[in-house]
Write a protein that holds these residues in place. Structure first.
Motif, PDB file in Angstrom:
ATOM      1  N   LEU A 142       0.840  -1.196   0.000  1.00 49.99           N
ATOM      2  CA  LEU A 142       0.000   0.000   0.000  1.00 49.99           C
ATOM      3  C   LEU A 142       0.876   1.248   0.000  1.00 49.99           C
ATOM      4  O   LEU A 142       1.894   1.303   0.698  1.00 49.99           O
ATOM      5  CB  LEU A 142      -0.919   0.014   1.222  1.00 49.99           C
ATOM      6  N   ALA A 143       0.481   2.245  -0.758  1.00 49.27           N
ATOM      7  CA  ALA A 143       1.244   3.495  -0.842  1.00 49.27           C
ATOM      8  C   ALA A 143       1.037   4.334   0.404  1.00 49.27           C
ATOM      9  O   ALA A 143      -0.066   4.388   0.969  1.00 49.27           O
ATOM     10  CB  ALA A 143       0.809   4.285  -2.076  1.00 49.27           C
ATOM     11  N   ASP A 144       2.094   4.998   0.835  1.00 50.03           N
ATOM     12  CA  ASP A 144       1.996   5.985   1.916  1.00 50.03           C
ATOM     13  C   ASP A 144       1.414   7.262   1.320  1.00 50.03           C
ATOM     14  O   ASP A 144       2.013   7.889   0.440  1.00 50.03           O
ATOM     15  CB  ASP A 144       3.376   6.241   2.511  1.00 50.03           C
ATOM     16  N   LEU A 145       0.239   7.644   1.820  1.00 45.34           N
ATOM     17  CA  LEU A 145      -0.494   8.768   1.246  1.00 45.34           C
ATOM     18  C   LEU A 145      -0.126  10.111   1.878  1.00 45.34           C
ATOM     19  O   LEU A 145      -0.641  11.144   1.444  1.00 45.34           O
ATOM     20  CB  LEU A 145      -1.998   8.524   1.403  1.00 45.34           C
ATOM     21  N   ALA A 146       0.736  10.088   2.875  1.00 43.95           N
ATOM     22  CA  ALA A 146       1.062  11.325   3.587  1.00 43.95           C
ATOM     23  C   ALA A 146       1.593  12.419   2.655  1.00 43.95           C
ATOM     24  O   ALA A 146       1.128  13.568   2.717  1.00 43.95           O
ATOM     25  CB  ALA A 146       2.052  11.037   4.713  1.00 43.95           C
ATOM     26  N   PRO A 147       2.549  12.132   1.760  1.00 40.97           N
ATOM     27  CA  PRO A 147       3.070  13.208   0.889  1.00 40.97           C
ATOM     28  C   PRO A 147       2.033  13.771  -0.073  1.00 40.97           C
ATOM     29  O   PRO A 147       2.162  14.917  -0.523  1.00 40.97           O
ATOM     30  CB  PRO A 147       4.197  12.509   0.109  1.00 40.97           C
ATOM     31  N   LEU A 148       1.006  12.989  -0.389  1.00 37.67           N
ATOM     32  CA  LEU A 148      -0.018  13.439  -1.331  1.00 37.67           C
ATOM     33  C   LEU A 148      -1.022  14.396  -0.698  1.00 37.67           C
ATOM     34  O   LEU A 148      -1.856  14.975  -1.390  1.00 37.67           O
ATOM     35  CB  LEU A 148      -0.757  12.220  -1.892  1.00 37.67           C
ATOM     36  N   GLY A 149      -0.944  14.564   0.612  1.00 40.65           N
ATOM     37  CA  GLY A 149      -1.851  15.468   1.317  1.00 40.65           C
ATOM     38  C   GLY A 149      -2.560  14.841   2.487  1.00 40.65           C
ATOM     39  O   GLY A 149      -3.221  15.536   3.263  1.00 40.65           O
ATOM     40  N   ALA A 150      -2.437  13.521   2.660  1.00 41.27           N
ATOM     41  CA  ALA A 150      -3.165  12.847   3.729  1.00 41.27           C
ATOM     42  C   ALA A 150      -2.675  13.251   5.109  1.00 41.27           C
ATOM     43  O   ALA A 150      -3.437  13.210   6.072  1.00 41.27           O
ATOM     44  CB  ALA A 150      -3.064  11.331   3.556  1.00 41.27           C
ATOM     45  N   ARG A 151      -1.392  13.660   5.215  1.00 41.05           N
ATOM     46  CA  ARG A 151      -0.882  14.054   6.529  1.00 41.05           C
ATOM     47  C   ARG A 151      -1.641  15.255   7.084  1.00 41.05           C
ATOM     48  O   ARG A 151      -1.694  15.462   8.297  1.00 41.05           O
ATOM     49  CB  ARG A 151       0.623  14.363   6.454  1.00 41.05           C
ATOM     50  N   ASP A 152      -2.246  16.048   6.187  1.00 38.47           N
ATOM     51  CA  ASP A 152      -2.991  17.233   6.631  1.00 38.47           C
ATOM     52  C   ASP A 152      -4.403  16.894   7.095  1.00 38.47           C
ATOM     53  O   ASP A 152      -5.149  17.784   7.525  1.00 38.47           O
ATOM     54  CB  ASP A 152      -3.073  18.252   5.495  1.00 38.47           C
ATOM     55  N   LEU A 153      -4.787  15.618   7.008  1.00 36.21           N
ATOM     56  CA  LEU A 153      -6.142  15.217   7.379  1.00 36.21           C
ATOM     57  C   LEU A 153      -6.244  14.761   8.833  1.00 36.21           C
ATOM     58  O   LEU A 153      -7.309  14.327   9.268  1.00 36.21           O
ATOM     59  CB  LEU A 153      -6.635  14.105   6.447  1.00 36.21           C
ATOM     60  N   ASP A 154      -5.151  14.827   9.567  1.00 38.70           N
ATOM     61  CA  ASP A 154      -5.200  14.495  10.991  1.00 38.70           C
ATOM     62  C   ASP A 154      -6.214  15.404  11.673  1.00 38.70           C
ATOM     63  O   ASP A 154      -6.155  16.624  11.538  1.00 38.70           O
ATOM     64  CB  ASP A 154      -3.816  14.690  11.613  1.00 38.70           C
ATOM     65  N   GLY A 155      -7.172  14.811  12.357  1.00 38.22           N
ATOM     66  CA  GLY A 155      -8.265  15.561  12.973  1.00 38.22           C
ATOM     67  C   GLY A 155      -9.530  15.530  12.153  1.00 38.22           C
ATOM     68  O   GLY A 155     -10.601  15.889  12.646  1.00 38.22           O
ATOM     69  N   THR A 156      -9.409  15.104  10.893  1.00 31.17           N
ATOM     70  CA  THR A 156     -10.586  15.009  10.026  1.00 31.17           C
ATOM     71  C   THR A 156     -11.468  13.828  10.412  1.00 31.17           C
ATOM     72  O   THR A 156     -12.681  13.867  10.236  1.00 31.17           O
ATOM     73  CB  THR A 156     -10.154  14.853   8.553  1.00 31.17           C
ATOM     74  N   TYR A 157     -10.849  12.783  10.979  1.00 34.77           N
ATOM     75  CA  TYR A 157     -11.561  11.541  11.276  1.00 34.77           C
ATOM     76  C   TYR A 157     -11.575  11.271  12.780  1.00 34.77           C
ATOM     77  O   TYR A 157     -10.764  11.813  13.536  1.00 34.77           O
ATOM     78  CB  TYR A 157     -10.888  10.373  10.549  1.00 34.77           C
TER      79      TYR A 157
END
Length: 449
Positions: free
Chosen positions: A125-140
């Motif tokens: 599975l790809a690490d999605l953090a560099p694509l913008g997922a790291r900014d979603l902390d707190g979204t879920y």
């Protein structure tokens, strides 16, 4: 649909996936077919959505059909092929086979939280953090975000969540003169009262379910699995495991649990007529009840999950899944754009409108969502209870990197306690021994307590 809604109710019921753990370890270190996600950025995602391309998505969640339709309308240059290659075990076998073969791998795959470590540890599975997922902390919600992240890496975006609650048939409770239990001690006494009222009526059904048992251990404060890469420690004799085994054993010893298989026609029939009077399960259950036992409309209610300590508010997750981008995908930026739309953007509301329970904190706290009064539950604002549960999930839980296999041998070990041939405490030790033995055979370094 009563039996295949796409809700995360299958946890703990999977069959063995022969050789998956070995394949997982064998896959470690394999290179993707294109550049790693680490070389991409959110700008690449935006550009990919405009440029377009073809995406293959493997998922069973039915609300995604509506999401795909709206996504393609929003991004007309993108063509999404949505395929259901099976649910649970079938899905993972096909996915693992494609990964091992190196061809036919989807760009996006639905993966349940408990199965996600099995694929992430392999580098599948790809690490999605560099694509913008790291900014979603707190979204879920905390429990779901914890399930998809590992040491800064993000291996999927949550589709839904399964914070646990007590679903109960108010009509049966009233007829039996039973009170809604707030603690597990009260739960046992309620089970006695319900069964004393009518020998054919039980508070709960349980024929031995790994997902339910592990969620109960989770809520009880147990941490039976400690995972650091391929080093694993298993302790199914810890405080949480012992708490659960001791309490549930009382129900088994006194014949206060009916062994009717979950998701069977008989199970739904008895939920409908009230002879199974309660469920302790995930927040995805309302749609299943409404479709599987429509005749009980107006009879059911939702209460907080019973507690081990009076006045506490600890819960656990039971079920739930994420959408992940595979490492083999040649369209990682575009694939992440679809994930972002489906699980963090406009697609979330589309799925909610079609009965999905959210993992997104904004929706879990939305006045509109909280104010819903479903007729099936007598007009009760059930989302207030379920959303509160989502914020009270005990942190720190880990799944095994071969949880699919571990769950598959639950009936052969812990399941024996439900036949009376052993106790839950002893059978949990048997399960532990099986988990340790298998993991070491597959190349993990696994130890017991």
């Amino acid at each position: 649909m009563a039996r295949d809604t796409g809700f995360p109710r299958r946890t703990g019921t999977l069959l063995a996936v022969t050789g998956v753990a070995a394949a997982v370890l064998a896959g470690c270190g394999t290179s993707p077919t294109t550049g790693a996600a680490a070389d991409l950025s959110p700008d690449d995602v935006s550009a990919a959505l405009q440029e377009g391309g073809d995406l293959l998505v493997w998922a069973w969640e039915p609300t995604l059909e509506h999401v795909v339709e709206d996504f393609e309308a929003e991004y007309p240059n993108v063509d999404v092929e949505l395929a259901n290659v099976g649910t649970g075990n079938d899905h993972y076998v096909v996915l693992q086979n494609a990964i091992r073969a190196g061809s036919g791998v989807p760009d996006v795959a639905q993966v349940e939280y408990y199965a996600l470590p099995q694929f992430s540890i392999a580098g599948s599975l790809a690490d999605l953090a560099p694509l913008g997922a790291r900014d979603l902390d707190g979204t879920y919600s905390p429990g779901t975000w914890e399930a998809v992240t590992d040491d800064g890496a993000v291996y999927g975006l949550p589709i839904d969540s399964g914070p646990m609650a007590l679903f109960y048939n108010a009509r049966t409770f009233e007829a039996a003169g039973a009170q809604v239990p707030a603690t597990w001690d009260e739960f046992v006494e309620t089970a006695r009262k319900i069964h004393a009222y009518d020998s054919d009526t039980y508070l709960v059904a349980d024929d031995g379910n790994a997902g339910f048992a592990t969620s109960m251990i989770w809520q009880a404060g147990g941490t039976p699995y400690t995972v650091d890469g391929t080093t694993v420690r298993v302790d199914l004799t810890d405080e949480g495991s012992t708490r659960f085994a001791g309490m549930w054993q009382q129900l088994l010893d006194d014949d206060l649990v009916t062994k009717v298989p979950e998701w069977s026609d008989e199970w739904f029939q008895r939920l409908g007529d009230g002879t199974i009077a309660a469920l302790v399960t995930g927040a995805w259950m309302p749609a299943n009840l409404a479709s599987g036992a429509p005749g009980a409309s107006g009879d059911w209610r939702v209460a907080p999950m019973p507690q081990w300590t009076k006045g506490a508010a600890a819960t656990a997750e039971n079920g739930g899944s994420a959408l992940s981008v595979t490492e083999a995908s040649t369209q990682k930026a575009l694939a992440y754009g679809f994930l972002q739309y489906a699980n963090a953007g406009e697609g979330v509301q589309v799925r909610l409108d079609h009965g999905n329970f959210p993992a997104t904190t904004a929706d879990l706290t939305s006045p509109e969502f909280l104010a819903k009064e479903p007729r099936y539950f007598g007009g009760q604002r059930i989302n207030e209870v379920l959303s509160a549960s989502a914020t009270s999930v005990v942190p720190g839980w880990q799944y095994l990197p071969y949880q699919v296999y571990a769950n598959s041998v639950f009936p052969d070990t812990v399941g024996q306690a439900y036949t009376g041939s052993t106790t839950l405490a002893d059978s949990l030790t048997d399960w532990q021994d099986s988990i340790v033995k298998y993991g070491n055979e597959q190349g993990f370094t696994v130890s017991g307590p």
